[in-house]
Design an enzyme around this catalytic site. Structure first.
Site, PDB file in Angstrom:
ATOM      1  CG  LEU A   1      -1.345  -1.179   1.502  1.00 45.18           C
ATOM      2  CD1 LEU A   1      -2.319  -1.075   2.420  1.00 45.18           C
ATOM      3  CD2 LEU A   1      -2.504  -1.438   0.073  1.00 45.18           C
TER       4      LEU A   1
ATOM      5  N   GLY B   1      -1.196   6.980  -0.650  1.00 45.95           N
ATOM      6  CA  GLY B   1      -1.081   7.959   1.059  1.00 45.95           C
ATOM      7  C   GLY B   1       0.460   9.382   0.383  1.00 45.95           C
TER       8      GLY B   1
ATOM      9  NE  ARG C   1       0.775  12.707   9.967  1.00 46.29           N
ATOM     10  CZ  ARG C   1       1.135  11.687  11.182  1.00 46.29           C
ATOM     11  NH1 ARG C   1       0.917  11.923  12.257  1.00 46.29           N
ATOM     12  NH2 ARG C   1       0.148  10.277  11.033  1.00 46.29           N
TER      13      ARG C   1
ATOM     14  CD  GLN D   1      -6.873   3.903  -1.938  1.00 50.07           C
ATOM     15  OE1 GLN D   1      -5.632   3.924  -1.967  1.00 50.07           O
ATOM     16  NE2 GLN D   1      -7.550   3.382  -1.182  1.00 50.07           N
TER      17      GLN D   1
ATOM     18  CD  GLU E   1      -6.725   0.916  13.666  1.00 47.29           C
ATOM     19  OE1 GLU E   1      -5.850   1.999  12.675  1.00 47.29           O
ATOM     20  OE2 GLU E   1      -6.090   0.029  13.251  1.00 47.29           O
TER      21      GLU E   1
ATOM     22  NE  ARG F   1      33.519  17.112 -11.524  1.00 43.63           N
ATOM     23  CZ  ARG F   1      33.782  18.122 -12.311  1.00 43.63           C
ATOM     24  NH1 ARG F   1      34.943  19.110 -12.377  1.00 43.63           N
ATOM     25  NH2 ARG F   1      33.049  18.071 -13.689  1.00 43.63           N
TER      26      ARG F   1
HETATM   27  C1  UD1 Z   1      -2.648   1.469  10.328  1.00 41.97           C
HETATM   28  C2  UD1 Z   1      -3.659  -0.032  10.802  1.00 41.97           C
HETATM   29  C3  UD1 Z   1      -2.960   0.439  12.233  1.00 41.97           C
HETATM   30  C4  UD1 Z   1      -1.392   0.047  12.549  1.00 41.97           C
HETATM   31  C5  UD1 Z   1      -1.056   1.166  11.638  1.00 41.97           C
HETATM   32  C6  UD1 Z   1       0.710   0.669  11.940  1.00 41.97           C
HETATM   33  C7  UD1 Z   1      -5.281   0.128   9.502  1.00 41.97           C
HETATM   34  C8  UD1 Z   1      -6.794   0.562   9.333  1.00 41.97           C
HETATM   35  N1  UD1 Z   1      -4.665   0.573  10.408  1.00 41.97           N
HETATM   36  O1  UD1 Z   1      -2.939   2.573  10.657  1.00 41.97           O
HETATM   37  O2  UD1 Z   1      -4.086  -0.455  12.677  1.00 41.97           O
HETATM   38  O3  UD1 Z   1      -1.699  -0.479  13.763  1.00 41.97           O
HETATM   39  O4  UD1 Z   1      -1.504   0.972  10.591  1.00 41.97           O
HETATM   40  O5  UD1 Z   1       1.566   1.536  11.247  1.00 41.97           O
HETATM   41  O6  UD1 Z   1      -5.029  -0.309   8.502  1.00 41.97           O
HETATM   42  N2  UD1 Z   1      -2.788   3.557   2.221  1.00 41.97           N
HETATM   43  C9  UD1 Z   1      -3.873   3.289   1.167  1.00 41.97           C
HETATM   44  N3  UD1 Z   1      -5.029   3.397   0.638  1.00 41.97           N
HETATM   45  C10 UD1 Z   1      -5.621   4.065   1.296  1.00 41.97           C
HETATM   46  C11 UD1 Z   1      -5.241   4.566   2.833  1.00 41.97           C
HETATM   47  C12 UD1 Z   1      -3.658   4.170   3.493  1.00 41.97           C
HETATM   48  O7  UD1 Z   1      -2.528   2.924   0.241  1.00 41.97           O
HETATM   49  O8  UD1 Z   1      -6.847   4.254   1.470  1.00 41.97           O
HETATM   50  C13 UD1 Z   1      -1.634   3.239   3.107  1.00 41.97           C
HETATM   51  C14 UD1 Z   1      -1.073   4.454   3.407  1.00 41.97           C
HETATM   52  O9  UD1 Z   1      -0.637   5.088   2.352  1.00 41.97           O
HETATM   53  C15 UD1 Z   1       0.425   3.929   4.417  1.00 41.97           C
HETATM   54  C16 UD1 Z   1      -0.661   2.761   4.297  1.00 41.97           C
HETATM   55  O10 UD1 Z   1      -1.704   2.784   3.793  1.00 41.97           O
HETATM   56  O11 UD1 Z   1       1.401   3.413   3.424  1.00 41.97           O
HETATM   57  C17 UD1 Z   1      -1.219   2.702   5.993  1.00 41.97           C
HETATM   58  O12 UD1 Z   1      -2.451   3.953   6.130  1.00 41.97           O
HETATM   59  P1  UD1 Z   1      -2.128   4.790   7.269  1.00 41.97           P
HETATM   60  O13 UD1 Z   1      -3.783   5.601   6.974  1.00 41.97           O
HETATM   61  O14 UD1 Z   1      -1.342   5.237   7.318  1.00 41.97           O
HETATM   62  O15 UD1 Z   1      -2.772   3.699   8.641  1.00 41.97           O
HETATM   63  P2  UD1 Z   1      -2.799   4.196  10.046  1.00 41.97           P
HETATM   64  O16 UD1 Z   1      -3.847   4.946  10.538  1.00 41.97           O
HETATM   65  O17 UD1 Z   1      -1.038   4.432   9.879  1.00 41.97           O
END
Ligand code: UD1
Ligand code: CA
Length: 479
Positions: free
Chosen positions: A10, A13, A17, A77, A159, A337
């Site tokens: 995944l 995002g 931040r 996505q 969560e 270089r």
């Molecule tokens: C997520 C987990 C949490 C875990 C934590 C660990 C879920 C709901 N929560 O929370 O249980 O403890 O990671 O770090 O899974 N992403 C996508 N598409 C989306 C949403 C997210 O590609 O629609 C990717 C983001 O870019 C990121 C990753 O998934 O790389 C995690 O997403 P994020 O929203 O940061 O989850 P957390 O709130 O950190």
């Protein structure tokens, strides 16, 4: 059950931040991007397919993947509706996926290949439908908590923002990495809802959904909780970098590398360092750099994509795409270089800059020189202050300096020009024509003397007095 394996990463995002125009997963930590590290680690399970979910700045991420992991496919996505939604898009785009599907986050680069392999092995051996990789951490703030029953069976993930008081006290957290059976995953993703505080589709809900549907779910607890760390801002990026530095340095020291100061030694995950290399404080080794045994690097040296031969020495210097031969000496304060190739026992000394140089065995340029677009023969000696003038303002030209040539101090060789084997060049010469082997070329104004000029034009000065004393003139005392 099919023995096929795939990985979904995944990376959709933006990482708000990070405050960056670059998508989060493309930030670098010791030689690889965040997502690059993850793609590297998932190799441990030999996935048939690697699917990266992209979204924010998708073109940038795709371009990077094409470079570092051309075998990976991407799916797009459009809106980040949650981790469950992201996985669903990947599954929908690959309806024939079978066997084990590993899901990992593209922003968690410290996950070890061995931990991923263990997760998948336990998952398959136990015949689980869903196995989550967890960690026990001191501060679980913001993370998903793993809820277990009295016998220790995994029940579900909650969560942070959806957790009650008792659940908030749980210190076992969801790393975000899952191993799932493809069919169960597909079936349960369909049942995800957005009934949570964020209104997102949570991948984590499949633990509970699969269990309720009668499937076995489980967890693997990773020994080192730092493996699960993600990256949300630059401070965390720096922390990940420091942790990876510790790991890389410890590995290298165990393998026989000496580090005077591991805290100031930064070696990319992509670099190779042989046993019995000595590294002084303040050294950075980057990219495809490789250092052979017995070499000594530093202090305060940065080498990028540079090969260092056995027993070579590189002191307080900066090199990019250079090849430093066996027993060669570089520095202090040298700048190599791209395409600088130093043969064995050659020397590039203080304040020498080189580019597209071939330095023969035993040849030396010990101080203050510029050597660009030039071949220097074996055992040649380039004096202090020599400049190879390779650029005519429009084009670069090549210079050839033969074997055993002696180039006197402060000479300029105006390219294109060639100096034959064994020739000498007088100090202060500007060489614009080829020099034949064995000749002495002198190209400077002849020295002239204006007799007693000081006595006539600067009478009474310290110079005049000194000159008079030297000539033994009466009346001029030592004091
Ligand atoms: C997520 C987990 C949490 C875990 C934590 C660990 C879920 C709901 N929560 O929370 O249980 O403890 O990671 O770090 O899974 N992403 C996508 N598409 C989306 C949403 C997210 O590609 O629609 C990717 C983001 O870019 C990121 C990753 O998934 O790389 C995690 O997403 P994020 O929203 O940061 O989850 P957390 O709130 O950190
Ligand atoms: Ca996160």
């Amino acid at each position: 059950m099919s023995s096929e394996r795939s990985a979904i990463i995944l990376a959709a995002g933006l990482g708000t931040r990070m405050k960056s125009t670059k998508p989060k997963v493309l930030h670098e930590v010791l030689g690889r991007t965040l997502v690059g590290h993850v793609l590297r680690s998932v190799r441990a399970i030999r996935p048939e397919r690697r699917i990266v979910v992209v979204g924010a700045a998708a073109d940038q991420v795709r371009a990077h993947l094409a470079e570092v992991a051309p075998e990976a496919d991407t799916v797009f996505q459009d809106k980040q509706l949650g981790t469950g939604h992201a996985v669903r898009i990947a599954m929908d785009a690959n309806p024939d996926l079978k066997g084990t599907v590993l899901v990992a986050f593209g922003d968690a680069p410290l996950l070890r290949a061995a931990s991923i392999a263990e997760l998948v092995e336990v998952h398959e051996k136990k015949g689980n439908a869903v196995t989550v990789l967890t960690a026990v951490v001191d501060d679980p703030t913001g993370l998903g908590r793993i809820v277990r029953d009295n016998e220790g069976n995994v029940l579900r993930n909650v969560e942070h923002r959806d957790a009650d008081h008792a659940e908030l006290a749980i210190r076992e957290i969801n790393s975000g990495t899952f191993a799932c059976d493809a069919d169960v995953l597909r079936e349960q993703l369909d049942r995800l809802s957005t009934a949570n505080d964020q209104g997102e589709y949570y991948l984590t809900d499949i633990i509970e959904l699969a269990r309720e549907a009668g499937h076995t779910v489980g967890a693997v607890v990773v020994d080192d909780p730092t493996e699960t760390l993600g990256c949300n801002d630059r401070a965390q990026l720096a922390e990940l970098r420091r942790i990876l530095q510790g790991r890389i340095n410890t590995e290298l020291m165990k393998s026989g590398v000496t580090m005077d100061d591991p805290a100031t030694t930064w070696i990319d995950a992509t670099v190779k360092v042989a046993p019995d290399v000595l590294i002084h404080p303040g050294v950075q080794l980057k990219g495809a750099t490789a250092v052979d045994s017995g070499a000594e690097i530093g202090p305060d040296t940065t080498l990028t994509d540079t090969i260092v031969g056995a027993d070579a020495e590189v002191v307080r210097s900066h090199a990019t795409q250079a090849h430093i031969g066996e027993g060669a000496h570089v520095g202090p304060y040298a700048h190599l270089r791209p395409a600088s190739k130093l043969a064995e026992r050659s020397k590039i000394g203080a304040f020498v800059e080189t580019k597209n140089l071939e330095m023969g065995a035993g040849a030396k340029a010990a101080h203050l020189a510029y050597l660009g677009d030039v071949t220097v023969g074996a055992d040649a000696n380039i004096g202090c202050g020599v400049i190879v003038a390779n650029y005519d303002g429009v084009k670069k030209h090549h210079t050839e300096i033969g074997e055993g040539v002696f180039v006197g101090c402060d000479s300029v060789l105006v390219a294109p020009v060639s100096v034959g084997d064994g020739a000498y060049i007088g100090a202060g010469s500007t060489i614009v024509k080829d020099v034949e082997p064995g000749d002495l070329a002198v190209a400077r104004a002849r020295q002239a003397a204006l007799e007693d000029w000081v006595a006539k034009k600067r009478p009474g000065t310290v110079s005049d007095k000194a000159a008079r004393r030297a000539k033994g003139e009466a009346g001029v005392s030592e004091a």
